[in-house]
Design a protein around this motif. Sequence first.
Motif, PDB file in Angstrom:
ATOM      1  N   THR A 219      53.339  30.531  35.922  1.00  0.00           N
ATOM      2  CA  THR A 219      54.295  29.798  35.096  1.00  0.00           C
ATOM      3  C   THR A 219      55.632  30.315  34.862  1.00  0.00           C
ATOM      4  O   THR A 219      56.552  29.404  35.019  1.00  0.00           O
ATOM      5  CB  THR A 219      53.661  29.528  33.510  1.00  0.00           C
ATOM      6  N   ILE A 220      55.721  31.565  34.749  1.00  0.00           N
ATOM      7  CA  ILE A 220      57.032  32.259  34.360  1.00  0.00           C
ATOM      8  C   ILE A 220      58.038  32.048  35.871  1.00  0.00           C
ATOM      9  O   ILE A 220      59.075  31.595  35.658  1.00  0.00           O
ATOM     10  CB  ILE A 220      56.890  33.843  34.202  1.00  0.00           C
ATOM     11  N   VAL A 221      57.229  32.138  37.076  1.00  0.00           N
ATOM     12  CA  VAL A 221      57.914  32.079  38.203  1.00  0.00           C
ATOM     13  C   VAL A 221      58.519  30.715  38.333  1.00  0.00           C
ATOM     14  O   VAL A 221      59.661  30.424  38.816  1.00  0.00           O
ATOM     15  CB  VAL A 221      57.222  32.424  39.348  1.00  0.00           C
ATOM     16  N   GLU A 222      57.468  29.703  37.926  1.00  0.00           N
ATOM     17  CA  GLU A 222      58.179  28.213  38.187  1.00  0.00           C
ATOM     18  C   GLU A 222      59.537  28.136  37.108  1.00  0.00           C
ATOM     19  O   GLU A 222      60.190  27.334  37.528  1.00  0.00           O
ATOM     20  CB  GLU A 222      57.085  27.404  37.510  1.00  0.00           C
ATOM     21  N   GLN A 223      59.404  28.728  35.934  1.00  0.00           N
ATOM     22  CA  GLN A 223      60.503  28.352  35.070  1.00  0.00           C
ATOM     23  C   GLN A 223      61.785  29.135  35.550  1.00  0.00           C
ATOM     24  O   GLN A 223      62.872  28.377  35.238  1.00  0.00           O
ATOM     25  CB  GLN A 223      59.848  28.953  33.630  1.00  0.00           C
TER      26      GLN A 223
END
Length: 235
Positions: A219-223
């Motif tokens: 999720t962090i990478v996507e954000q």
Amino acid sequence: MVRGKSVWIWLAVVVLTAAILPAVIFGEARSVQGQSGGDPWRNILYDFQTLITGFAAVGAAALTIRTMNKTEIAAQVRHEQMVALSLRADRLKVERMLQPQRNLLVKRLVEVEHLNAHIETWRSGGGGDVKALGRGVLAVARQIKEYTQRAQFRDAAPLFSGELNLSLLRLEAVSLWARNAASDIARTSESGDPLLDAYVAHFTTIRRVGLDLAETVDTIVEQLDEMAAEYRISL
């Protein structure tokens, strides 16, 4: 909108000119009893002074619209330049935060998924070193936490969205959970605790930590990728 109005005004000028000018130049002069002679050019100006004034007004309006159009374009360019300058510092912060931290997080994500696959193998009776798996999850969690605590990350923190801040808080909780779970499973296995249920419970916790860690980092990478797109930063 302004440019469209200017086109219509010039079109009207052309149409009126084409309709009226031939009659002015080639039409027969009016006959007024008691009036004759005089300067032809002066007569034209006198007879058509209203028409000439109208043309002058239309020309002035067209010139005004053209000037306004140029002014509006110049103002838009200045505005874009000011916005670009104001965002330059923020863009540099985001770029320093993303590189190389974003790619490092992706590498650690691959490692977490690899560990999770081994955990599932052990869970299905495939064997493996459970203590090593626990230490592996903990080690990766520590590395990920270290990346997100670097100065580059802290400098860009005011620019983070609420979703990204929430994901980072979740990462903090998962990292703490990983440390406690790895410590519990190590103590249980080293002490030779005969209560197998306790050992399995600790391992189950490690498994959940690994899955949560992978989901959170993904999720962090996507954000982070969304921030890169927003600030037009190539990764």
